[in-house]
Design a protein around this motif. Structure first.
Motif, mmCIF file in Angstrom:
data_model
loop_
_atom_site.group_PDB
_atom_site.id
_atom_site.type_symbol
_atom_site.label_atom_id
_atom_site.label_comp_id
_atom_site.label_asym_id
_atom_site.label_seq_id
_atom_site.Cartn_x
_atom_site.Cartn_y
_atom_site.Cartn_z
ATOM 1 N N ARG A 100 -36.076 3.531 6.938
ATOM 2 C CA ARG A 100 -37.450 3.003 7.077
ATOM 3 C C ARG A 100 -38.232 3.466 5.863
ATOM 4 N NH1 ARG A 100 -35.633 4.940 11.475
ATOM 5 N NH2 ARG A 100 -36.777 6.902 11.318
ATOM 6 N N LEU A 101 -38.329 2.568 4.877
ATOM 7 C CA LEU A 101 -38.860 2.881 3.545
ATOM 8 C C LEU A 101 -40.278 2.328 3.395
ATOM 9 C CD1 LEU A 101 -38.528 3.583 0.480
ATOM 10 C CD2 LEU A 101 -37.344 1.370 0.234
ATOM 11 N N VAL A 102 -41.178 3.187 2.887
ATOM 12 C CA VAL A 102 -42.509 2.709 2.477
ATOM 13 C C VAL A 102 -42.696 3.071 1.006
ATOM 14 C CG1 VAL A 102 -45.013 2.903 2.788
ATOM 15 C CG2 VAL A 102 -43.508 2.959 4.792
ATOM 16 N N ILE A 103 -43.002 2.083 0.204
ATOM 17 C CA ILE A 103 -43.297 2.312 -1.216
ATOM 18 C C ILE A 103 -44.740 1.867 -1.487
ATOM 19 C CG2 ILE A 103 -42.784 1.615 -3.593
ATOM 20 C CD1 ILE A 103 -39.863 1.487 -2.923
ATOM 21 N N LEU A 104 -45.509 2.748 -2.125
ATOM 22 C CA LEU A 104 -46.892 2.449 -2.534
ATOM 23 C C LEU A 104 -46.896 2.309 -4.053
ATOM 24 C CD1 LEU A 104 -50.044 2.413 -2.052
ATOM 25 C CD2 LEU A 104 -49.952 4.902 -2.469
ATOM 26 N N THR A 105 -47.415 1.183 -4.548
ATOM 27 C CA THR A 105 -47.511 1.051 -6.006
ATOM 28 C C THR A 105 -48.974 0.976 -6.440
ATOM 29 O OG1 THR A 105 -47.343 -1.385 -5.987
ATOM 30 C CG2 THR A 105 -45.290 -0.122 -6.167
ATOM 31 N N PHE A 162 -38.600 -2.144 5.203
ATOM 32 C CA PHE A 162 -39.080 -1.798 3.855
ATOM 33 C C PHE A 162 -40.478 -2.397 3.711
ATOM 34 C CE2 PHE A 162 -38.163 -2.585 -0.996
ATOM 35 C CZ PHE A 162 -39.309 -1.879 -1.325
ATOM 36 N N LEU A 163 -41.485 -1.527 3.701
ATOM 37 C CA LEU A 163 -42.855 -1.990 3.481
ATOM 38 C C LEU A 163 -43.265 -1.603 2.055
ATOM 39 C CD1 LEU A 163 -45.611 -3.138 4.348
ATOM 40 C CD2 LEU A 163 -46.188 -0.856 5.202
ATOM 41 N N LEU A 164 -43.596 -2.608 1.265
ATOM 42 C CA LEU A 164 -44.120 -2.388 -0.089
ATOM 43 C C LEU A 164 -45.628 -2.618 -0.036
ATOM 44 C CD1 LEU A 164 -43.956 -1.984 -3.157
ATOM 45 C CD2 LEU A 164 -43.188 -4.367 -3.365
ATOM 46 N N VAL A 165 -46.398 -1.539 -0.193
ATOM 47 C CA VAL A 165 -47.868 -1.622 -0.192
ATOM 48 C C VAL A 165 -48.328 -1.497 -1.630
ATOM 49 C CG1 VAL A 165 -50.005 -0.651 0.732
ATOM 50 C CG2 VAL A 165 -47.850 -0.292 1.947
ATOM 51 N N THR A 166 -49.046 -2.494 -2.128
ATOM 52 C CA THR A 166 -49.538 -2.357 -3.493
ATOM 53 C C THR A 166 -51.056 -2.285 -3.509
ATOM 54 O OG1 THR A 166 -49.431 -3.165 -5.768
ATOM 55 C CG2 THR A 166 -49.568 -4.849 -4.018
ATOM 56 N N GLN A 167 -51.576 -1.418 -4.385
ATOM 57 C CA GLN A 167 -53.019 -1.347 -4.628
ATOM 58 C C GLN A 167 -53.399 -2.389 -5.680
ATOM 59 O OE1 GLN A 167 -54.463 3.064 -4.751
ATOM 60 N NE2 GLN A 167 -52.331 3.075 -5.412
ATOM 61 N N ASN A 168 -52.388 -2.976 -6.288
ATOM 62 C CA ASN A 168 -52.634 -3.908 -7.392
ATOM 63 C C ASN A 168 -53.043 -5.277 -6.864
ATOM 64 O OD1 ASN A 168 -51.762 -1.776 -8.918
ATOM 65 N ND2 ASN A 168 -49.692 -2.584 -9.201
ATOM 66 N N VAL A 169 -53.890 -5.946 -7.620
ATOM 67 C CA VAL A 169 -54.371 -7.279 -7.216
ATOM 68 C C VAL A 169 -53.688 -8.369 -8.053
ATOM 69 C CG1 VAL A 169 -56.559 -6.409 -6.330
ATOM 70 C CG2 VAL A 169 -56.395 -7.046 -8.746
ATOM 71 N N ASP A 170 -52.768 -7.942 -8.954
ATOM 72 C CA ASP A 170 -52.000 -8.945 -9.701
ATOM 73 C C ASP A 170 -50.892 -9.486 -8.800
ATOM 74 O OD1 ASP A 170 -50.628 -6.095 -11.299
ATOM 75 O OD2 ASP A 170 -49.478 -7.402 -9.973
ATOM 76 N N ASP A 171 -50.201 -10.551 -9.287
ATOM 77 C CA ASP A 171 -49.170 -11.191 -8.441
ATOM 78 C C ASP A 171 -47.768 -10.891 -8.953
ATOM 79 O OD1 ASP A 171 -48.838 -14.575 -9.779
ATOM 80 O OD2 ASP A 171 -49.394 -12.685 -10.796
ATOM 81 N N PHE A 204 -38.253 -6.797 5.114
ATOM 82 C CA PHE A 204 -39.184 -6.518 4.025
ATOM 83 C C PHE A 204 -40.568 -7.112 4.277
ATOM 84 C CE2 PHE A 204 -40.653 -5.530 -0.127
ATOM 85 C CZ PHE A 204 -41.389 -6.615 -0.584
ATOM 86 N N GLN A 205 -41.603 -6.342 3.928
ATOM 87 C CA GLN A 205 -42.986 -6.868 3.944
ATOM 88 C C GLN A 205 -43.703 -6.382 2.694
ATOM 89 O OE1 GLN A 205 -45.403 -6.387 7.687
ATOM 90 N NE2 GLN A 205 -43.614 -5.182 8.345
ATOM 91 N N LEU A 206 -44.552 -7.247 2.141
ATOM 92 C CA LEU A 206 -45.406 -6.877 1.002
ATOM 93 C C LEU A 206 -46.856 -6.968 1.452
ATOM 94 C CD1 LEU A 206 -46.173 -6.410 -2.014
ATOM 95 C CD2 LEU A 206 -45.815 -8.881 -2.367
ATOM 96 N N ILE A 207 -47.622 -5.910 1.242
ATOM 97 C CA ILE A 207 -49.053 -5.916 1.590
ATOM 98 C C ILE A 207 -49.882 -5.596 0.354
ATOM 99 C CG2 ILE A 207 -50.883 -4.699 2.858
ATOM 100 C CD1 ILE A 207 -48.971 -4.313 5.174
ATOM 101 N N HIS A 208 -50.854 -6.455 0.053
ATOM 102 C CA HIS A 208 -51.828 -6.170 -1.015
ATOM 103 C C HIS A 208 -53.042 -5.532 -0.345
ATOM 104 C CE1 HIS A 208 -50.325 -8.378 -4.631
ATOM 105 N NE2 HIS A 208 -49.703 -9.130 -3.746
ATOM 106 N N MET A 209 -53.106 -4.227 -0.306
ATOM 107 C CA MET A 209 -54.159 -3.554 0.473
ATOM 108 C C MET A 209 -55.539 -3.658 -0.177
ATOM 109 S SD MET A 209 -53.442 0.523 -0.093
ATOM 110 C CE MET A 209 -54.970 1.006 0.720
ATOM 111 N N HIS A 210 -55.599 -3.986 -1.480
ATOM 112 C CA HIS A 210 -56.884 -4.137 -2.157
ATOM 113 C C HIS A 210 -57.173 -5.580 -2.534
ATOM 114 C CE1 HIS A 210 -56.717 0.367 -3.472
ATOM 115 N NE2 HIS A 210 -57.090 0.220 -2.222
ATOM 116 N N GLY A 211 -56.469 -6.526 -1.916
ATOM 117 C CA GLY A 211 -56.727 -7.936 -2.151
ATOM 118 C C GLY A 211 -55.869 -8.512 -3.269
ATOM 119 N N GLU A 212 -56.179 -9.749 -3.642
ATOM 120 C CA GLU A 212 -55.378 -10.500 -4.616
ATOM 121 C C GLU A 212 -56.274 -11.322 -5.540
ATOM 122 O OE1 GLU A 212 -52.710 -11.689 -0.934
ATOM 123 O OE2 GLU A 212 -51.741 -12.385 -2.777
#
Ligand code: BV8
Length: 238
Positions: free
Chosen positions: A5-10, A85-94, A109-117
Protein backbone atom coordinates in the motif's frame (compact mmCIF):
# COMPACT_ATOMS: atom_id res chain seq x y z
CA UNK A 1 10.78 -6.33 2.11
CA UNK A 2 7.77 -6.07 -0.21
CA UNK A 3 5.17 -3.33 0.07
CA UNK A 4 1.50 -3.41 -0.84
CA UNK A 5 0.00 0.00 0.00
CA UNK A 6 2.10 2.82 -1.45
CA UNK A 7 1.54 6.57 -1.13
CA UNK A 8 3.82 8.91 -3.06
CA UNK A 9 3.64 12.72 -2.62
CA UNK A 10 5.26 14.84 -5.32
CA UNK A 11 6.09 18.55 -5.43
CA UNK A 12 7.55 21.05 -7.85
CA UNK A 13 10.98 19.34 -7.77
CA UNK A 14 9.75 16.41 -9.86
CA UNK A 15 8.83 18.78 -12.69
CA UNK A 16 11.93 21.00 -12.40
CA UNK A 17 13.97 19.07 -15.00
CA UNK A 18 11.05 19.36 -17.42
CA UNK A 19 11.56 23.14 -17.24
CA UNK A 20 8.69 24.00 -14.87
CA UNK A 21 9.95 26.56 -12.30
CA UNK A 22 9.82 25.53 -8.62
CA UNK A 23 8.30 27.79 -5.99
CA UNK A 24 11.10 28.73 -3.71
CA UNK A 25 13.61 30.35 -5.96
CA UNK A 26 16.50 32.11 -4.19
CA UNK A 27 14.92 35.54 -4.45
CA UNK A 28 11.74 34.19 -2.83
CA UNK A 29 9.79 35.37 -5.82
CA UNK A 30 7.74 33.03 -7.92
CA UNK A 31 8.10 33.93 -11.55
CA UNK A 32 8.58 37.55 -10.44
CA UNK A 33 5.60 37.62 -8.07
CA UNK A 34 5.14 37.37 -4.32
CA UNK A 35 2.92 34.35 -3.58
CA UNK A 36 0.42 36.47 -1.70
CA UNK A 37 0.02 38.68 -4.77
CA UNK A 38 -1.06 35.87 -7.09
CA UNK A 39 -2.02 32.70 -5.17
CA UNK A 40 -4.69 33.79 -2.68
CA UNK A 41 -8.44 34.44 -3.00
CA UNK A 42 -7.81 37.98 -1.76
CA UNK A 43 -5.37 38.61 -4.63
CA UNK A 44 -7.98 37.34 -7.11
CA UNK A 45 -10.68 39.57 -5.63
CA UNK A 46 -8.29 42.55 -5.55
CA UNK A 47 -6.84 42.23 -9.04
CA UNK A 48 -8.27 39.36 -11.12
CA UNK A 49 -6.42 40.48 -14.26
CA UNK A 50 -2.99 40.00 -12.59
CA UNK A 51 -3.95 36.60 -11.18
CA UNK A 52 -5.55 35.34 -14.39
CA UNK A 53 -2.50 36.46 -16.37
CA UNK A 54 -0.14 34.68 -13.94
CA UNK A 55 -2.01 31.43 -14.53
CA UNK A 56 -2.48 32.07 -18.26
CA UNK A 57 1.30 32.31 -18.62
CA UNK A 58 1.83 29.06 -16.73
CA UNK A 59 -0.98 27.31 -18.64
CA UNK A 60 0.55 28.35 -21.98
CA UNK A 61 3.94 27.07 -20.82
CA UNK A 62 2.52 23.54 -20.40
CA UNK A 63 2.49 23.06 -24.19
CA UNK A 64 6.28 23.53 -24.20
CA UNK A 65 7.20 21.05 -21.43
CA UNK A 66 7.09 17.26 -21.29
CA UNK A 67 7.15 14.51 -18.66
CA UNK A 68 10.70 13.61 -17.64
CA UNK A 69 12.30 10.29 -16.64
CA UNK A 70 11.00 10.70 -13.08
CA UNK A 71 7.36 11.03 -14.19
CA UNK A 72 7.87 8.12 -16.57
CA UNK A 73 9.41 5.90 -13.89
CA UNK A 74 6.37 6.44 -11.66
CA UNK A 75 4.08 5.63 -14.60
CA UNK A 76 5.97 2.36 -15.20
CA UNK A 77 5.65 1.57 -11.49
CA UNK A 78 1.90 2.29 -11.54
CA UNK A 79 1.49 -0.12 -14.47
CA UNK A 80 3.15 -2.95 -12.53
CA UNK A 81 2.13 -2.27 -8.90
CA UNK A 82 -0.20 -5.05 -7.70
CA UNK A 83 -1.53 -3.38 -4.54
CA UNK A 84 -2.85 0.11 -3.74
CA UNK A 85 -0.82 3.03 -5.12
CA UNK A 86 -1.96 6.59 -4.45
CA UNK A 87 0.07 9.31 -6.18
CA UNK A 88 -0.73 12.69 -4.59
CA UNK A 89 0.76 15.67 -6.37
CA UNK A 90 0.96 19.26 -5.15
CA UNK A 91 1.75 20.21 -8.73
CA UNK A 92 -0.87 21.80 -10.97
CA UNK A 93 0.90 20.82 -14.21
CA UNK A 94 -0.31 17.79 -16.21
CA UNK A 95 3.02 15.99 -16.47
CA UNK A 96 2.00 13.05 -14.28
CA UNK A 97 -1.30 12.78 -16.20
CA UNK A 98 0.52 12.63 -19.53
CA UNK A 99 3.06 10.06 -18.29
CA UNK A 100 0.30 7.76 -16.96
CA UNK A 101 -1.80 8.19 -20.11
CA UNK A 102 1.12 6.75 -22.08
CA UNK A 103 1.46 3.71 -19.77
CA UNK A 104 -1.99 2.57 -18.51
CA UNK A 105 -1.85 2.00 -14.74
CA UNK A 106 -2.92 -1.15 -12.88
CA UNK A 107 -6.38 -1.06 -11.19
CA UNK A 108 -5.06 -0.11 -7.71
CA UNK A 109 -3.62 3.20 -8.92
CA UNK A 110 -5.08 6.66 -8.23
CA UNK A 111 -3.71 10.13 -9.03
CA UNK A 112 -4.89 13.11 -6.96
CA UNK A 113 -4.03 16.76 -7.70
CA UNK A 114 -4.51 18.11 -4.17
CA UNK A 115 -3.80 21.73 -5.21
CA UNK A 116 -5.87 21.71 -8.40
CA UNK A 117 -4.97 21.67 -12.10
CA UNK A 118 -3.85 24.43 -14.47
CA UNK A 119 -5.85 22.96 -17.38
CA UNK A 120 -9.16 23.26 -15.52
CA UNK A 121 -11.34 26.20 -14.47
CA UNK A 122 -13.95 26.55 -11.72
CA UNK A 123 -17.23 28.48 -11.61
CA UNK A 124 -17.24 31.06 -8.81
CA UNK A 125 -20.97 30.55 -8.19
CA UNK A 126 -21.50 26.78 -8.56
CA UNK A 127 -18.00 25.46 -7.89
CA UNK A 128 -18.36 23.32 -11.00
CA UNK A 129 -15.03 22.40 -12.62
CA UNK A 130 -14.50 22.19 -16.38
CA UNK A 131 -11.56 21.61 -18.72
CA UNK A 132 -10.02 24.92 -19.80
CA UNK A 133 -6.83 24.70 -21.89
CA UNK A 134 -6.89 28.35 -23.00
CA UNK A 135 -6.55 31.76 -21.35
CA UNK A 136 -9.03 33.06 -18.78
CA UNK A 137 -10.05 36.73 -19.04
CA UNK A 138 -10.18 38.90 -15.91
CA UNK A 139 -13.98 38.48 -15.84
CA UNK A 140 -14.42 35.25 -17.80
CA UNK A 141 -18.15 34.45 -17.99
CA UNK A 142 -19.02 31.05 -16.53
CA UNK A 143 -20.94 28.56 -18.70
CA UNK A 144 -22.40 27.14 -15.47
CA UNK A 145 -24.19 30.20 -14.03
CA UNK A 146 -25.39 33.52 -15.52
CA UNK A 147 -23.76 35.54 -12.73
CA UNK A 148 -20.76 33.22 -12.36
CA UNK A 149 -17.20 33.85 -13.46
CA UNK A 150 -14.46 31.30 -14.21
CA UNK A 151 -11.34 31.21 -11.99
CA UNK A 152 -8.39 28.84 -12.23
CA UNK A 153 -9.16 25.43 -10.67
CA UNK A 154 -6.28 26.00 -8.26
CA UNK A 155 -6.21 25.69 -4.45
CA UNK A 156 -4.85 29.05 -3.25
CA UNK A 157 -3.27 29.71 0.12
CA UNK A 158 -6.01 29.78 2.72
CA UNK A 159 -8.23 27.42 0.68
CA UNK A 160 -8.91 23.79 1.51
CA UNK A 161 -6.85 21.30 -0.52
CA UNK A 162 -8.80 18.74 -2.56
CA UNK A 163 -9.61 15.12 -1.61
CA UNK A 164 -8.00 15.36 1.81
CA UNK A 165 -10.33 12.63 3.13
CA UNK A 166 -9.17 10.17 0.48
CA UNK A 167 -5.54 11.13 1.02
CA UNK A 168 -5.71 10.79 4.79
CA UNK A 169 -7.50 7.42 4.52
CA UNK A 170 -4.69 6.11 2.28
CA UNK A 171 -2.01 7.49 4.62
CA UNK A 172 -3.67 5.78 7.60
CA UNK A 173 -3.16 2.35 6.01
CA UNK A 174 -0.04 2.73 3.84
CA UNK A 175 3.11 0.66 4.38
CA UNK A 176 5.43 2.83 2.25
CA UNK A 177 5.34 6.66 1.99
CA UNK A 178 7.70 8.51 -0.35
CA UNK A 179 7.94 12.31 -0.73
CA UNK A 180 9.57 13.36 -4.01
CA UNK A 181 10.73 16.88 -4.95
CA UNK A 182 8.96 18.80 -2.22
CA UNK A 183 10.47 21.20 0.31
CA UNK A 184 7.84 20.39 2.93
CA UNK A 185 7.10 24.12 3.20
CA UNK A 186 3.36 23.93 2.51
CA UNK A 187 0.74 22.46 4.81
CA UNK A 188 -1.15 20.19 5.18
CA UNK A 189 0.97 18.21 2.63
CA UNK A 190 4.03 18.76 4.83
CA UNK A 191 2.31 16.78 7.60
CA UNK A 192 1.60 13.67 5.51
CA UNK A 193 4.84 11.98 6.57
CA UNK A 194 3.72 12.08 10.20
CA UNK A 195 0.39 10.45 9.31
CA UNK A 196 2.29 7.72 7.44
CA UNK A 197 4.65 7.17 10.39
CA UNK A 198 1.64 6.83 12.67
CA UNK A 199 0.40 4.06 10.37
CA UNK A 200 3.74 2.28 10.80
CA UNK A 201 4.82 2.92 7.20
CA UNK A 202 8.40 3.11 6.04
CA UNK A 203 9.05 6.73 5.03
CA UNK A 204 11.48 8.03 2.41
CA UNK A 205 12.43 11.49 1.13
CA UNK A 206 13.75 11.79 -2.43
CA UNK A 207 14.91 15.32 -3.22
CA UNK A 208 17.71 17.37 -4.74
CA UNK A 209 19.03 18.01 -1.22
CA UNK A 210 17.92 17.30 2.36
CA UNK A 211 14.86 19.32 3.40
CA UNK A 212 14.21 20.85 6.85
CA UNK A 213 11.87 17.90 7.53
CA UNK A 214 14.58 15.34 6.76
CA UNK A 215 14.62 13.91 10.27
CA UNK A 216 10.96 12.89 9.93
CA UNK A 217 11.89 10.31 7.29
CA UNK A 218 13.47 6.88 7.81
CA UNK A 219 15.63 7.37 4.74
CA UNK A 220 16.75 10.15 2.37
CA UNK A 221 17.98 9.84 -1.22
CA UNK A 222 19.41 12.97 -2.81
CA UNK A 223 20.10 14.03 -6.37
CA UNK A 224 18.19 15.06 -9.50
CA UNK A 225 14.79 13.34 -9.73
CA UNK A 226 15.49 12.06 -13.24
CA UNK A 227 18.26 9.94 -11.68
CA UNK A 228 16.97 9.16 -8.17
CA UNK A 229 13.36 8.26 -9.06
CA UNK A 230 14.15 5.67 -11.75
CA UNK A 231 16.73 4.16 -9.36
CA UNK A 232 14.13 4.07 -6.56
CA UNK A 233 11.61 2.32 -8.84
CA UNK A 234 14.22 -0.19 -10.01
CA UNK A 235 15.11 -0.91 -6.39
CA UNK A 236 11.54 -1.92 -5.59
CA UNK A 237 11.98 -4.98 -7.86
CA UNK A 238 8.35 -4.75 -8.95
C1 BV8 B 1 -5.03 25.30 4.08
C2 BV8 B 1 -1.34 26.01 -5.99
C3 BV8 B 1 -6.90 25.23 5.57
C4 BV8 B 1 -0.95 27.39 -6.36
C5 BV8 B 1 -0.29 25.74 -3.87
C6 BV8 B 1 -0.44 24.61 9.16
C7 BV8 B 1 -1.51 23.76 8.89
C8 BV8 B 1 -2.40 24.04 7.85
C9 BV8 B 1 -2.19 25.16 7.03
C10 BV8 B 1 -1.12 26.00 7.29
C11 BV8 B 1 -0.26 25.72 8.34
N1 BV8 B 1 0.67 26.71 8.35
C12 BV8 B 1 0.42 27.56 7.34
C13 BV8 B 1 -0.66 27.17 6.68
C14 BV8 B 1 -1.27 27.87 5.56
C15 BV8 B 1 -0.71 27.49 4.20
C16 BV8 B 1 0.76 27.16 4.21
O1 BV8 B 1 1.13 26.01 4.26
N2 BV8 B 1 1.58 28.19 4.14
C17 BV8 B 1 3.01 27.98 4.09
C18 BV8 B 1 3.61 28.88 3.03
C19 BV8 B 1 3.56 28.24 5.47
N3 BV8 B 1 -1.43 26.36 3.66
C20 BV8 B 1 -2.59 26.60 3.00
O2 BV8 B 1 -3.08 27.68 2.89
C21 BV8 B 1 -3.30 25.38 2.42
N4 BV8 B 1 -4.66 25.40 2.82
O3 BV8 B 1 -4.24 25.25 4.98
O4 BV8 B 1 -6.42 25.27 4.24
C22 BV8 B 1 -6.73 23.88 6.18
C23 BV8 B 1 -6.67 23.80 7.53
C24 BV8 B 1 -6.50 22.57 8.13
C25 BV8 B 1 -6.41 21.41 7.37
C26 BV8 B 1 -6.46 21.51 6.02
C27 BV8 B 1 -6.62 22.73 5.41
C28 BV8 B 1 -3.32 25.43 0.90
C29 BV8 B 1 -1.95 25.33 0.35
C30 BV8 B 1 -2.02 25.20 -1.19
C31 BV8 B 1 -1.45 26.42 -1.84
N5 BV8 B 1 -1.35 26.21 -3.28
N6 BV8 B 1 -0.30 25.49 -5.16
C32 BV8 B 1 -0.20 27.36 -7.64
O5 BV8 B 1 0.48 26.36 -7.96
O6 BV8 B 1 -0.30 28.39 -8.31
S1 BV8 B 1 1.08 25.42 -2.97
C33 BV8 B 1 2.46 25.42 -3.96
O7 BV8 B 1 3.53 25.09 -3.08
C34 BV8 B 1 2.52 24.36 -5.04
O8 BV8 B 1 1.46 23.46 -5.08
C35 BV8 B 1 3.81 23.61 -4.66
O9 BV8 B 1 3.84 22.33 -5.12
C36 BV8 B 1 3.66 23.69 -3.20
C37 BV8 B 1 4.73 23.22 -2.30
O10 BV8 B 1 5.94 23.59 -2.80
P1 BV8 B 1 6.89 22.41 -3.34
O11 BV8 B 1 6.13 21.60 -4.33
O12 BV8 B 1 7.48 21.69 -2.20
O13 BV8 B 1 7.91 23.25 -4.15
P2 BV8 B 1 9.20 24.01 -3.57
O14 BV8 B 1 9.69 24.91 -4.64
O15 BV8 B 1 8.90 24.56 -2.22
O16 BV8 B 1 10.24 22.82 -3.34
C38 BV8 B 1 10.74 22.14 -4.46
C39 BV8 B 1 11.69 21.08 -3.93
O17 BV8 B 1 12.20 20.35 -5.05
C40 BV8 B 1 12.90 21.67 -3.21
O18 BV8 B 1 13.08 20.99 -1.98
C41 BV8 B 1 14.07 21.39 -4.15
O19 BV8 B 1 15.24 21.07 -3.44
C42 BV8 B 1 13.59 20.20 -4.92
N7 BV8 B 1 14.12 20.11 -6.28
C43 BV8 B 1 14.41 21.12 -7.14
N8 BV8 B 1 14.89 20.59 -8.29
C44 BV8 B 1 14.87 19.24 -8.16
C45 BV8 B 1 14.39 18.93 -6.88
N9 BV8 B 1 14.27 17.67 -6.43
C46 BV8 B 1 14.65 16.68 -7.27
N10 BV8 B 1 15.12 16.91 -8.52
C47 BV8 B 1 15.25 18.17 -8.99
N11 BV8 B 1 15.73 18.36 -10.21
Amino acid sequence: MSYHRLVILTGAGISAESGVPTFRADDGLWMGHRVEDVATPEAFARDPAVVQDFYNQRRRQLSTVHPNAAHQALAELAARWEGDFLLVTQNVDDLHDRAHAAVPPAPGFQLIHMHGELLKACCTRTGRVCDWPGDLAAAEPSPHHPQGRLRPHIVWFGEMPLSLDRIEAALARCDLFVAIGTSGAVWPAAGFVQLARRAGARTMEINLEPTPGRRLFDEGVYGPATETVPAFVAGLNV
